[in-house]
Design an enzyme around this catalytic site. Sequence first.
Site, PDB file in Angstrom:
ATOM      1  N   CYS A  78       0.829  -1.202   0.000  1.00 45.92           N
ATOM      2  CA  CYS A  78       0.000   0.000   0.000  1.00 45.92           C
ATOM      3  C   CYS A  78       0.869   1.260   0.000  1.00 45.92           C
ATOM      4  O   CYS A  78       1.529   1.538  -0.991  1.00 45.92           O
ATOM      5  CB  CYS A  78      -0.972  -0.039   1.176  1.00 45.92           C
ATOM      6  SG  CYS A  78      -2.392   1.067   0.962  1.00 45.92           S
ATOM      7  N   HIS A 166      -3.595  -5.345   0.577  1.00 50.00           N
ATOM      8  CA  HIS A 166      -3.040  -5.866   1.822  1.00 50.00           C
ATOM      9  C   HIS A 166      -3.103  -7.399   1.829  1.00 50.00           C
ATOM     10  O   HIS A 166      -4.155  -7.985   2.076  1.00 50.00           O
ATOM     11  CB  HIS A 166      -3.824  -5.314   3.016  1.00 50.00           C
ATOM     12  CG  HIS A 166      -3.584  -3.860   3.257  1.00 50.00           C
ATOM     13  ND1 HIS A 166      -2.556  -3.400   4.044  1.00 50.00           N
ATOM     14  CD2 HIS A 166      -4.240  -2.766   2.794  1.00 50.00           C
ATOM     15  CE1 HIS A 166      -2.585  -2.077   4.062  1.00 50.00           C
ATOM     16  NE2 HIS A 166      -3.581  -1.671   3.315  1.00 50.00           N
ATOM     17  N   GLU A 168      -1.840  -9.311   4.017  1.00 52.67           N
ATOM     18  CA  GLU A 168      -1.815  -9.822   5.394  1.00 52.67           C
ATOM     19  C   GLU A 168      -3.195 -10.062   5.980  1.00 52.67           C
ATOM     20  O   GLU A 168      -3.328 -10.774   6.991  1.00 52.67           O
ATOM     21  CB  GLU A 168      -1.023  -8.858   6.304  1.00 52.67           C
ATOM     22  CG  GLU A 168      -1.647  -7.499   6.540  1.00 52.67           C
ATOM     23  CD  GLU A 168      -1.307  -6.463   5.479  1.00 52.67           C
ATOM     24  OE1 GLU A 168      -1.430  -5.267   5.756  1.00 52.67           O
ATOM     25  OE2 GLU A 168      -0.926  -6.865   4.360  1.00 52.67           O
ATOM     26  N   GLY A 221       0.024 -15.642  37.656  1.00 48.40           N
ATOM     27  CA  GLY A 221      -0.841 -16.809  37.557  1.00 48.40           C
ATOM     28  C   GLY A 221      -1.321 -17.055  36.141  1.00 48.40           C
ATOM     29  O   GLY A 221      -1.944 -18.068  35.854  1.00 48.40           O
TER      30      GLY A 221
END
Length: 508
Positions: A78, A166, A168, A221
């Site tokens: 892009c 894009h 991705e 935790g």
Amino acid sequence: MEEKILILDFGSQYTQLIARRIRELNIYCEIYPYNKIPKLSKNYFGVIFSGSPYSVHDDNSPKVDIDNFNNLPILGICYGAQLIANKLSCTVLPSKIREYGRANLSSIDNNFILFNGVEIGSNVWMSHGDSITQVSDKIQILASTKDVNVTSFYVKSYNFYGLQFHPEVTHSDFGEKILKNFTVDICGCSQTWTPKLFAENTVKKLQNTIGDDKVILGLSGGVDSTVAGVLIHRAIGENLTCVFVDNGLLRKNEFESVLESYKNLGLNIIGVDFKDKFYKDLYGKIDPEEKRKSIGKVFIKVFEEEAKKIGDIKWLAQGTIYPDIIESISVKGPSATIKSHHNVGGLPKKMNLKVLEPLNSLFKDEVRRVGKSLNIPGDILNRHPFPGPGLGIRILGSIDKEKVNLLQQADDIFISGLRENNLYDKVWQAATILLPVKSVGVMGDERTYEYTIVLRAVTSVDGMTADWSRLPDSFLADVSNQIINKVKGINRVVYDISSKPPATIEWE
């Protein structure tokens, strides 16, 4: 030699997604801001330029010299593609027809490796206001859509490629294939970066960094601090002391249950109760950033106190992960700060301990995979994420013991209900939020004026994006009924159906 792909961040909302996709190919990558390019050692096999909210013609737009990358292959996405084209005397102009969302590839040059195996007519995801309208003789067009002729290009005599879309995002049908073509077939990466390899390399790095020093770890935790603890313990053994702090903002009975769950891990763990210190410092604080920083400050004081008792502690270790870094202080790119995490933006400027964060380059799901390679029990690895500031950021407004008690009871009903109905593992994170809002209700023949509880449950992979969980109506009705009947002080329960973005997972 550890192979790397360098991702330069120009401010795109998708930069972290590029990194995730590359890592899913078992290739290690690092994100750096465009203005903090690292020294390009032989470990770097290629470079990816991210998108950006800017236009290449903006006076303050981010820019780099494309000749400064040691002849490495470069893939511009892009804005990154427009930047390369603009530097090579192509014409980049505001689009006559702006493309946002799905488009279809109407032509592809499959003779080039980048588009090997990609089909004509496949979907790609567009998000741009500018387009490359004319190309110089240095550029060869590789793909087009109906509205944008220069959807992809190759730079002759350079090993540079550009994509206007894009790859991705999952909406681009062959996006993963294109990224693999670039990183594996063009850059020559061997796809050997695995959780096991990360663990082995991290243990070696920790041994070199820490030496014979002693380390104190703030154990929460949760998955992140547990994996961090096991890695450090493998590196330095008994020189690590794990401290689990009861800050008064834990879930119901969590202090005791977490200490019990760690008995078989072989870690040197001590539990300490500092509830009153946290409540005192939080008194009167309403702003969420103030509360986060307050909690972070007290945590550091507690760890420094415990370090003095143990003696000769040099390091404070934390389970900080990559999204914490991204959302807190934007150290790896020009994107905006979303919130301060107590263990990142909340750290005081002056500390007596050096900070150790072995997981700060990993996403949550990557941490879990590393934990699995370390044989950490599933009941710990599959716990929902729980924020370091705990219920302190799930009580909106001021905090006191009464509100903590209300929220703990409501939260216990919700989380226990998820487990009992086999819904816990279908949810990425669940939370109960106490609003500083009272509303009128009727119980029996009496009027009530009590607090409102929000139930929040989301599905996600890494916490960077999330969608609200479609929990069964009957389940929500039952949980609501139990909370209102069993928790005195609450007369209304609502369910949050917003996604991230535009909302965040936590309310503060």
